[in-house]
Scaffold this motif. Structure first.
Motif, PDB file in Angstrom:
ATOM      1  N   ALA A  51     -42.025 -37.941   9.540  1.00 20.73           N
ATOM      2  CA  ALA A  51     -41.988 -39.400   9.555  1.00 20.73           C
ATOM      3  C   ALA A  51     -43.100 -40.016  10.402  1.00 20.73           C
ATOM      4  N   LEU A  52     -43.523 -39.332  11.459  1.00 19.00           N
ATOM      5  CA  LEU A  52     -44.436 -39.951  12.422  1.00 19.00           C
ATOM      6  C   LEU A  52     -45.864 -39.436  12.342  1.00 19.00           C
ATOM      7  N   LEU A  53     -46.054 -38.178  11.933  1.00 19.37           N
ATOM      8  CA  LEU A  53     -47.378 -37.568  11.998  1.00 19.37           C
ATOM      9  C   LEU A  53     -47.962 -37.413  10.605  1.00 19.37           C
ATOM     10  N   GLY A  54     -48.512 -38.486  10.110  1.00 22.14           N
ATOM     11  CA  GLY A  54     -49.154 -38.455   8.811  1.00 22.14           C
ATOM     12  C   GLY A  54     -50.574 -38.968   8.901  1.00 22.14           C
ATOM     13  N   ASP A  55     -51.096 -39.488   7.773  1.00 20.36           N
ATOM     14  CA  ASP A  55     -52.428 -40.091   7.794  1.00 20.36           C
ATOM     15  C   ASP A  55     -52.476 -41.272   8.762  1.00 20.36           C
ATOM     16  N   TYR A  56     -51.364 -42.029   8.796  1.00 17.39           N
ATOM     17  CA  TYR A  56     -51.216 -43.116   9.762  1.00 17.39           C
ATOM     18  C   TYR A  56     -50.139 -42.693  10.745  1.00 17.39           C
ATOM     19  N   ARG A  57     -50.516 -42.408  11.963  1.00 17.09           N
ATOM     20  CA  ARG A  57     -49.572 -41.880  12.947  1.00 17.09           C
ATOM     21  C   ARG A  57     -48.830 -43.022  13.622  1.00 17.09           C
ATOM     22  N   VAL A  58     -47.515 -42.843  13.717  1.00 16.91           N
ATOM     23  CA  VAL A  58     -46.641 -43.822  14.353  1.00 16.91           C
ATOM     24  C   VAL A  58     -46.126 -43.198  15.650  1.00 16.91           C
ATOM     25  N   SER A  59     -46.280 -43.922  16.752  1.00 21.04           N
ATOM     26  CA  SER A  59     -45.798 -43.400  18.028  1.00 21.04           C
ATOM     27  C   SER A  59     -44.276 -43.462  18.076  1.00 21.04           C
ATOM     28  N   LEU A  60     -43.697 -42.586  18.900  1.00 17.83           N
ATOM     29  CA  LEU A  60     -42.239 -42.558  19.016  1.00 17.83           C
ATOM     30  C   LEU A  60     -41.675 -43.872  19.554  1.00 17.83           C
ATOM     31  N   PRO A  61     -42.290 -44.516  20.580  1.00 15.26           N
ATOM     32  CA  PRO A  61     -41.776 -45.827  21.019  1.00 15.26           C
ATOM     33  C   PRO A  61     -41.826 -46.877  19.920  1.00 15.26           C
ATOM     34  N   ASP A  62     -42.914 -46.886  19.125  1.00 15.43           N
ATOM     35  CA  ASP A  62     -42.980 -47.840  18.014  1.00 15.43           C
ATOM     36  C   ASP A  62     -41.904 -47.547  16.972  1.00 15.43           C
ATOM     37  N   ALA A  63     -41.648 -46.260  16.706  1.00  9.27           N
ATOM     38  CA  ALA A  63     -40.608 -45.901  15.738  1.00  9.27           C
ATOM     39  C   ALA A  63     -39.242 -46.387  16.199  1.00  9.27           C
ATOM     40  N   VAL A  64     -38.950 -46.246  17.493  1.00 16.07           N
ATOM     41  CA  VAL A  64     -37.672 -46.719  18.030  1.00 16.07           C
ATOM     42  C   VAL A  64     -37.574 -48.230  17.887  1.00 16.07           C
ATOM     43  N   ILE A  66     -39.130 -50.096  15.675  1.00 13.32           N
ATOM     44  CA  ILE A  66     -39.004 -50.440  14.247  1.00 13.32           C
ATOM     45  C   ILE A  66     -37.573 -50.212  13.769  1.00 13.32           C
ATOM     46  N   LEU A  67     -36.986 -49.097  14.146  1.00 12.38           N
ATOM     47  CA  LEU A  67     -35.604 -48.825  13.752  1.00 12.38           C
ATOM     48  C   LEU A  67     -34.640 -49.822  14.368  1.00 12.38           C
ATOM     49  N   GLY A  68     -35.030 -50.420  15.501  1.00  7.41           N
ATOM     50  CA  GLY A  68     -34.205 -51.451  16.125  1.00  7.41           C
ATOM     51  C   GLY A  68     -34.376 -52.824  15.518  1.00  7.41           C
ATOM     52  N   GLY A  69     -35.293 -52.961  14.553  1.00  6.30           N
ATOM     53  CA  GLY A  69     -35.472 -54.229  13.859  1.00  6.30           C
ATOM     54  C   GLY A  69     -36.775 -54.933  14.143  1.00  6.30           C
ATOM     55  N   ALA A  70     -37.605 -54.410  15.043  1.00  6.66           N
ATOM     56  CA  ALA A  70     -38.877 -55.052  15.363  1.00  6.66           C
ATOM     57  C   ALA A  70     -39.893 -54.806  14.248  1.00  6.66           C
ATOM     58  N   ARG A  71     -40.886 -55.678  14.174  1.00  2.44           N
ATOM     59  CA  ARG A  71     -41.958 -55.535  13.195  1.00  2.44           C
ATOM     60  C   ARG A  71     -43.242 -55.136  13.909  1.00  2.44           C
ATOM     61  N   VAL A  72     -43.795 -54.000  13.520  1.00  3.84           N
ATOM     62  CA  VAL A  72     -45.064 -53.528  14.061  1.00  3.84           C
ATOM     63  C   VAL A  72     -46.046 -53.485  12.901  1.00  3.84           C
ATOM     64  N   PRO A  73     -47.081 -54.310  12.934  1.00  2.00           N
ATOM     65  CA  PRO A  73     -48.009 -54.368  11.795  1.00  2.00           C
ATOM     66  C   PRO A  73     -48.531 -52.980  11.415  1.00  2.00           C
ATOM     67  N   GLY A  74     -48.451 -52.672  10.151  1.00  2.00           N
ATOM     68  CA  GLY A  74     -48.918 -51.386   9.644  1.00  2.00           C
ATOM     69  C   GLY A  74     -47.891 -50.289   9.808  1.00  2.00           C
ATOM     70  N   ALA A  75     -47.423 -50.068  11.026  1.00  2.00           N
ATOM     71  CA  ALA A  75     -46.490 -48.976  11.295  1.00  2.00           C
ATOM     72  C   ALA A  75     -45.154 -49.197  10.611  1.00  2.00           C
ATOM     73  N   SER A  76     -44.688 -50.457  10.576  1.00  2.00           N
ATOM     74  CA  SER A  76     -43.384 -50.743   9.955  1.00  2.00           C
ATOM     75  C   SER A  76     -43.382 -50.361   8.484  1.00  2.00           C
ATOM     76  N   PHE A  77     -44.445 -50.723   7.777  1.00  2.00           N
ATOM     77  CA  PHE A  77     -44.504 -50.408   6.348  1.00  2.00           C
ATOM     78  C   PHE A  77     -44.582 -48.904   6.122  1.00  2.00           C
ATOM     79  N   VAL A  78     -45.446 -48.231   6.883  1.00  2.00           N
ATOM     80  CA  VAL A  78     -45.622 -46.786   6.697  1.00  2.00           C
ATOM     81  C   VAL A  78     -44.325 -46.041   6.965  1.00  2.00           C
ATOM     82  N   LEU A  79     -43.659 -46.394   8.068  1.00  2.06           N
ATOM     83  CA  LEU A  79     -42.448 -45.663   8.450  1.00  2.06           C
ATOM     84  C   LEU A  79     -41.282 -45.964   7.513  1.00  2.06           C
TER      85      LEU A  79
END
Length: 356
Positions: A51-64, A66-79
């Motif tokens: 889920a996190l280590l792909g062409d677009y890497r998402v950090s674990l804090p950003d993933a948490v 996003i799962l909590g409902g926040a919007r992170v440009p780029g990362a939200s869509f990828v994840l």
């Protein structure tokens, strides 16, 4: 020796025997628990990697966040729209394939028997391809068509199996013949399809998670939640069949009903997973032997389900990133891994089993 002495000696012997049996049972149980915990940790780690280590890497804090409902440009869509649903479907499909294949192999007492060899997977594929190419349907309708195809294939196999244990060999022969016929049906549909339809169908027939969505994950989650416990319960009674149908019937097991029940549950699991990700090759051949070596003894259907999740997750990550710039279908990787395993199984089978 007095009667009291004999009684005391008998009591001590019985107590020692009971202690020895208890220790013998604790060993396999402890090993099974350790294996299950290790596999769960491995599945969780692979989900994070996928889920996190792909062409677009998402950090674990950003993933948490996003799962909590926040919007992170780029990362939200990828994840949320690509990598996480793909990882979830890989877990669910791998668990379904692993448990289904292992239960089928235990029931037929043949490690080389599996729903894809016997035509059940091809039945699901034929139903799905006919519905998608000729009728143009998508989504839940494809799942229903795949289930109908698998059920028809299983019904034909069971109708030729008879009620006796010796019919398991006949089931294998009928299944192999049915698989050849269904393969011809699938190829006939592809020949009549347009270029774009045939290309999409071929990617799906190889086994791919490239286009899975959250609705796909939701459908597969519901079916797994209903069918996996049923397969686990039924698989616990399968070792009795190894004693022979007559002995099993004498012990109170309804042999025909058990065999039909396992087949129906396996068919539903295989059809549900196949409708979403396609017939991912050789997952059962990888999961069954690995699970039996991790947990010898009783049928390791639950362990096989976890091994299936690990295999599909790992294979999907390799398929996506092993060759830079090329996203391969997951079935290509499992096929490359499964073919050597199948050859090794054929070479390592004892000579006494080859004549069965």
């Amino acid at each position: 020796m007095s009667t009291a002495g004999v009684t005391a000696a008998t009591t001590v012997t019985a107590s020692a025997t009971a202690d020895a049996l208890a220790r013998a049972r604790r060993g396999p149980r402890r090993r099974r628990a350790l294996v299950v915990v290790a596999l769960l940790v491995l599945v969780a780690a692979l989900v994070l990697v996928r889920a996190l280590l792909g062409d677009y890497r998402v950090s674990l804090p950003d993933a948490v966040r996003i799962l909590g409902g926040a919007r992170v440009p780029g990362a939200s869509f990828v994840l949320m729209e690509s990598t996480l649903p793909r990882a979830v479907v890989a877990v669910l499909a791998g668990a379904a394939f692993g448990a289904a294949w292992c239960a089928f192999q235990v029931m037929l007492r043949n490690p080389l028997a599996s729903p894809d060899v016997l035509g059940i997977t091809l039945g699901a594929s034929a139903g799905a391809v006919l519905a998608a190419v000729t009728l143009g349907v998508r989504g839940p309708a494809v799942t229903v068509a795949a289930l109908a195809g698998a059920v028809l294939a299983a019904a034909l196999i069971l109708s030729q199996a008879g009620a006796r244990g010796g019919a398991t060999g006949r089931m294998v022969l009928v299944g192999v013949a049915l698989a050849a016929g269904l393969s011809a049906v699938v190829h006939w549909v592809l020949v009549r399809a347009s270029i774009h339809q045939a290309q999409d169908a071929l990617v799906w027939l190889t086994g791919s998670l490239n286009s899975v969505t959250w609705p796909d994950a939701a459908r597969l989650l519901v079916l797994d939640a209903l069918l996996l416990p049923l397969v686990l319960v039924l698989a616990g009674r399968l070792p009795v069949l190894a004693l022979g149908d007559d002995v099993a019937a004498g012990l109170g097991v309804r042999v025909g009903g058990l065999r039909v029940g396992v087949t129906v549950a396996v068919v539903a699991l295989v059809a549900a997973a196949t409708a979403v990700v396609g017939p991912v090759a050789f997952v059962g051949f990888l999961c069954g032997p690995i699970a039996r070596r991790l947990v010898p003894g009783r049928p390791a259907v639950g362990v096989a389900a976890l091994v299936g999740a690990v295999v599909v997750l790992g294979a999907d990550y390799l398929a996506a990133y092993a060759v830079p710039g090329t996203a391969l279908p997951v079935g290509v990787v499992t096929g490359l891994l499964g073919a050597p395993v199948l050859l090794w199984m054929l070479r390592s089978r004892p000579a006494t089993q080859e004549g069965r």
